[in-house]
Design a protein around this motif. Structure first.
Motif, PDB file in Angstrom:
ATOM      1  N   VAL A 171       0.853  -1.189   0.000  1.00 44.80           N
ATOM      2  CA  VAL A 171       0.000   0.000   0.000  1.00 44.80           C
ATOM      3  C   VAL A 171       0.890   1.241   0.000  1.00 44.80           C
ATOM      4  O   VAL A 171       1.679   1.439   0.931  1.00 44.80           O
ATOM      5  N   PRO A 172       0.811   2.095  -1.019  1.00 42.98           N
ATOM      6  CA  PRO A 172       1.653   3.294  -1.051  1.00 42.98           C
ATOM      7  C   PRO A 172       1.222   4.308  -0.003  1.00 42.98           C
ATOM      8  O   PRO A 172       0.065   4.330   0.435  1.00 42.98           O
ATOM      9  N   VAL A 173       2.168   5.161   0.390  1.00 44.32           N
ATOM     10  CA  VAL A 173       1.920   6.107   1.475  1.00 44.32           C
ATOM     11  C   VAL A 173       2.248   7.529   1.016  1.00 44.32           C
ATOM     12  O   VAL A 173       3.328   7.794   0.479  1.00 44.32           O
ATOM     13  N   LEU A 174       1.282   8.426   1.249  1.00 41.51           N
ATOM     14  CA  LEU A 174       1.498   9.864   1.116  1.00 41.51           C
ATOM     15  C   LEU A 174       1.758  10.402   2.510  1.00 41.51           C
ATOM     16  O   LEU A 174       0.893  10.311   3.383  1.00 41.51           O
ATOM     17  N   ALA A 175       2.953  10.932   2.745  1.00 42.10           N
ATOM     18  CA  ALA A 175       3.332  11.441   4.064  1.00 42.10           C
ATOM     19  C   ALA A 175       3.155  12.945   4.108  1.00 42.10           C
ATOM     20  O   ALA A 175       3.312  13.640   3.105  1.00 42.10           O
ATOM     21  N   GLY A 176       2.830  13.458   5.280  1.00 44.99           N
ATOM     22  CA  GLY A 176       2.687  14.895   5.442  1.00 44.99           C
ATOM     23  C   GLY A 176       2.786  15.290   6.894  1.00 44.99           C
ATOM     24  O   GLY A 176       2.697  14.444   7.789  1.00 44.99           O
ATOM     25  N   GLY A 177       2.992  16.580   7.127  1.00 38.97           N
ATOM     26  CA  GLY A 177       3.092  17.088   8.481  1.00 38.97           C
ATOM     27  C   GLY A 177       4.464  17.658   8.766  1.00 38.97           C
ATOM     28  O   GLY A 177       5.457  17.299   8.125  1.00 38.97           O
ATOM     29  N   GLY A 181       9.594  17.466   7.938  1.00 40.18           N
ATOM     30  CA  GLY A 181      10.543  18.496   7.539  1.00 40.18           C
ATOM     31  C   GLY A 181      10.185  19.194   6.248  1.00 40.18           C
ATOM     32  O   GLY A 181       9.369  18.702   5.459  1.00 40.18           O
ATOM     33  N   PRO A 182      10.775  20.350   6.023  1.00 40.85           N
ATOM     34  CA  PRO A 182      10.516  21.105   4.789  1.00 40.85           C
ATOM     35  C   PRO A 182      11.049  20.365   3.576  1.00 40.85           C
ATOM     36  O   PRO A 182      12.142  19.805   3.603  1.00 40.85           O
ATOM     37  N   GLY A 183      10.244  20.337   2.532  1.00 39.55           N
ATOM     38  CA  GLY A 183      10.670  19.648   1.313  1.00 39.55           C
ATOM     39  C   GLY A 183      10.436  18.162   1.327  1.00 39.55           C
ATOM     40  O   GLY A 183      10.600  17.499   0.301  1.00 39.55           O
ATOM     41  N   GLY A 184      10.083  17.618   2.493  1.00 36.47           N
ATOM     42  CA  GLY A 184       9.756  16.199   2.562  1.00 36.47           C
ATOM     43  C   GLY A 184      10.946  15.267   2.518  1.00 36.47           C
ATOM     44  O   GLY A 184      10.783  14.054   2.351  1.00 36.47           O
ATOM     45  N   HIS A 185      12.174  15.794   2.706  1.00 36.97           N
ATOM     46  CA  HIS A 185      13.336  14.921   2.568  1.00 36.97           C
ATOM     47  C   HIS A 185      13.339  13.803   3.604  1.00 36.97           C
ATOM     48  O   HIS A 185      13.780  12.688   3.315  1.00 36.97           O
ATOM     49  N   ARG A 186      12.830  14.078   4.797  1.00 42.58           N
ATOM     50  CA  ARG A 186      12.774  13.019   5.810  1.00 42.58           C
ATOM     51  C   ARG A 186      11.739  11.958   5.425  1.00 42.58           C
ATOM     52  O   ARG A 186      11.944  10.768   5.680  1.00 42.58           O
ATOM     53  N   ALA A 187      10.657  12.385   4.803  1.00 39.80           N
ATOM     54  CA  ALA A 187       9.636  11.420   4.376  1.00 39.80           C
ATOM     55  C   ALA A 187      10.207  10.440   3.356  1.00 39.80           C
ATOM     56  O   ALA A 187      10.002   9.218   3.460  1.00 39.80           O
ATOM     57  N   PHE A 188      10.926  10.961   2.379  1.00 38.01           N
ATOM     58  CA  PHE A 188      11.478  10.084   1.339  1.00 38.01           C
ATOM     59  C   PHE A 188      12.610   9.219   1.879  1.00 38.01           C
ATOM     60  O   PHE A 188      12.772   8.068   1.461  1.00 38.01           O
ATOM     61  N   LEU A 189      13.395   9.749   2.814  1.00 44.78           N
ATOM     62  CA  LEU A 189      14.438   8.953   3.440  1.00 44.78           C
ATOM     63  C   LEU A 189      13.846   7.726   4.129  1.00 44.78           C
ATOM     64  O   LEU A 189      14.427   6.632   4.091  1.00 44.78           O
ATOM     65  N   LEU A 190      12.676   7.903   4.746  1.00 50.54           N
ATOM     66  CA  LEU A 190      12.045   6.826   5.507  1.00 50.54           C
ATOM     67  C   LEU A 190      11.154   5.928   4.663  1.00 50.54           C
ATOM     68  O   LEU A 190      10.565   4.983   5.186  1.00 50.54           O
ATOM     69  N   GLY A 191      11.033   6.221   3.355  1.00 48.86           N
ATOM     70  CA  GLY A 191      10.326   5.302   2.475  1.00 48.86           C
ATOM     71  C   GLY A 191       8.956   5.734   2.017  1.00 48.86           C
ATOM     72  O   GLY A 191       8.201   4.922   1.477  1.00 48.86           O
ATOM     73  N   ALA A 192       8.583   7.017   2.201  1.00 50.78           N
ATOM     74  CA  ALA A 192       7.289   7.482   1.696  1.00 50.78           C
ATOM     75  C   ALA A 192       7.294   7.475   0.173  1.00 50.78           C
ATOM     76  O   ALA A 192       8.320   7.695  -0.471  1.00 50.78           O
ATOM     77  N   ASP A 193       6.125   7.256  -0.396  1.00 54.52           N
ATOM     78  CA  ASP A 193       5.981   7.239  -1.851  1.00 54.52           C
ATOM     79  C   ASP A 193       5.659   8.615  -2.406  1.00 54.52           C
ATOM     80  O   ASP A 193       5.879   8.881  -3.582  1.00 54.52           O
ATOM     81  N   SER A 284      20.852  17.454  11.363  1.00 54.88           N
ATOM     82  CA  SER A 284      21.124  18.330  12.503  1.00 54.88           C
ATOM     83  C   SER A 284      20.139  19.482  12.596  1.00 54.88           C
ATOM     84  O   SER A 284      19.890  20.011  13.688  1.00 54.88           O
ATOM     85  N   THR A 285      19.549  19.892  11.462  1.00 57.19           N
ATOM     86  CA  THR A 285      18.609  21.013  11.501  1.00 57.19           C
ATOM     87  C   THR A 285      17.366  20.672  12.314  1.00 57.19           C
ATOM     88  O   THR A 285      16.738  21.560  12.885  1.00 57.19           O
ATOM     89  N   LEU A 286      17.015  19.406  12.369  1.00 54.32           N
ATOM     90  CA  LEU A 286      15.861  19.000  13.181  1.00 54.32           C
ATOM     91  C   LEU A 286      16.090  19.407  14.630  1.00 54.32           C
ATOM     92  O   LEU A 286      15.206  19.985  15.278  1.00 54.32           O
ATOM     93  N   PHE A 287      17.287  19.123  15.131  1.00 53.81           N
ATOM     94  CA  PHE A 287      17.587  19.463  16.527  1.00 53.81           C
ATOM     95  C   PHE A 287      17.796  20.962  16.706  1.00 53.81           C
ATOM     96  O   PHE A 287      17.286  21.563  17.660  1.00 53.81           O
ATOM     97  N   THR A 288      18.513  21.591  15.794  1.00 54.70           N
ATOM     98  CA  THR A 288      18.756  23.031  15.901  1.00 54.70           C
ATOM     99  C   THR A 288      17.453  23.813  15.879  1.00 54.70           C
ATOM    100  O   THR A 288      17.264  24.751  16.671  1.00 54.70           O
ATOM    101  N   ASP A 289      16.544  23.451  14.983  1.00 52.68           N
ATOM    102  CA  ASP A 289      15.263  24.154  14.914  1.00 52.68           C
ATOM    103  C   ASP A 289      14.494  24.023  16.225  1.00 52.68           C
ATOM    104  O   ASP A 289      13.882  24.990  16.702  1.00 52.68           O
ATOM    105  N   PHE A 290      14.542  22.828  16.817  1.00 52.45           N
ATOM    106  CA  PHE A 290      13.842  22.644  18.083  1.00 52.45           C
ATOM    107  C   PHE A 290      14.488  23.474  19.184  1.00 52.45           C
ATOM    108  O   PHE A 290      13.787  24.113  19.993  1.00 52.45           O
TER     109      PHE A 290
END
Length: 340
Positions: A171-177, A181-193, A284-290
């Motif tokens: 089942v393919p997945v559309l990730a959001g939220g 991260g901006p641009g969805g790079h974390r979504a694609f890294l984790l396998g989102a379609d 690292s931007t995930l932590f810095t932003d937080f």
């Protein structure tokens, strides 16, 4: 489309802040009666008002209780708009859900109702759905796709497990939220379609066609250093040591009362969790932003940036054998430009 003015949003926010759910519902239904599309009421009234709710809490203008009350009002308004519209499904089935441990369900609920308005048959599963139960549900219902909403980056490891589970059953997945991260790079890294930043572009993306499986997601070679695994496994011990060390490194803590000490312990736990999430996705931007966001929140509550810097220094001292973590901590500390 009839525009929703800032004045109307302010009026809605005032009602939500007073926990006046009937007044907020009446305002939403009034807009529908004037010809404002239901999708606009959801995305151009409720969504921006909720963003302001978060900003008011961060600025210490609203308490947690008031923020929760306003969110509950918005949830009721979304339900009222959905009940008023009652669209008939004409398209395929989509599952809208949140990964295990993600309790921010309102963004996902907004997406679910927008998709229904556009004709999709939607099953909204809500917050924190365990993977095993989600997979069983996918087998039972046979959806065309899953829309996965992740607001907190700390839930990314669990979102990864959800994405992997969905891929395993085809089942393919559309990730959001915001968590992805901006641009969805974390979504694609984790396998989102596919990825979308918010509800409207997510619905637009599905309108263009259901996502199909891309090549296998990237191999997360950075996890081989086991920094994430070690930090997550030692979390309790690490936090106890950091709390003790911070008491020695930051003299103002000596005068903290019980409430302040509890708040400090909670803040340190958030630092550890966001650092772990950053290590998981090697970002690292995930932590810095937080950290920079937290510094602003604490500053609004009278806590100087020096307290944040001291905490980062103590974490770095306790994580001497974690080079990636120390680099992330150093980058976050450098981003703090506020005076001590």
């Amino acid at each position: 489309m009839t525009p929703i003015s800032e004045t109307v949003i302010d009026r809605y926010l005032k009602l939500a802040g007073l926990a006046d759910e009937y007044g907020a519902i009446d305002l939403a239904l009034e807009l529908l009666g004037r010809g404002v599309p239901a999708e606009a009421v959801l995305l151009d009234l409720v969504a921006p008002a909720q963003a302001r709710v978060g900003e008011l809490w961060a600025a210490d203008e609203w308490s947690v209780a008031r923020e929760h009350a306003a969110t509950a009002v918005s949830d009721r308004v979304v339900a009222a708009v959905a009940a008023h519209a009652r669209p008939r499904p004409t398209r395929e089935r989509i599952i809208v859900t949140c990964p295990d441990g993600e309790y921010h369900a309102l963004p996902a609920r907004l997406l679910a109702e927008v998709l229904r308005l556009r004709g999709w048959q939607v099953d909204f599963l809500g917050a924190s759905v365990p993977d095993a139960h989600l997979i069983t549900y996918l087998h039972q219902t046979g959806p065309e796709a899953v829309a996965l909403s992740c607001t907190l980056p700390t839930r990314l490891p669990r979102a990864h497990a959800t994405l992997t589970a969905c891929r395993s059953v085809g089942v393919p997945v559309l990730a959001g939220g915001r968590g992805f991260g901006p641009g969805g790079h974390r979504a694609f890294l984790l396998g989102a379609d596919a990825w979308a930043p918010s509800a409207r572009p997510a619905a637009d993306r599905l309108d263009r066609g259901l996502p199909s499986f891309p090549p296998q997601p990237p191999v997360m070679k950075h996890l081989a250093d086991e920094e994430y695994t070690s930090l997550a496994g030692r979390r309790g011990d690490l936090l106890a040591r950091v709390m003790r060390a911070l008491g020695a490194a930051y003299p103002p803590m000596a005068s903290y009362d019980v409430r302040q000490l509890e708040a400090t312990a909670e803040d340190l736990a958030h630092y550890a969790d966001f650092l772990a999430a950053a290590l998981y996705v090697d970002d690292s931007t995930l932590f810095t932003d937080f950290v920079t966001w937290t510094a602003g929140v604490l500053r609004a509550r009278g806590v100087p940036a020096g307290a944040v810097r001291a905490a980062l220094d103590v974490f770095a001292g306790e994580l001497r054998e974690f080079p990636r973590a120390r680099r992330f901590l150093s980058e976050a500390a450098a981003a703090l430009t506020c005076p001590a």
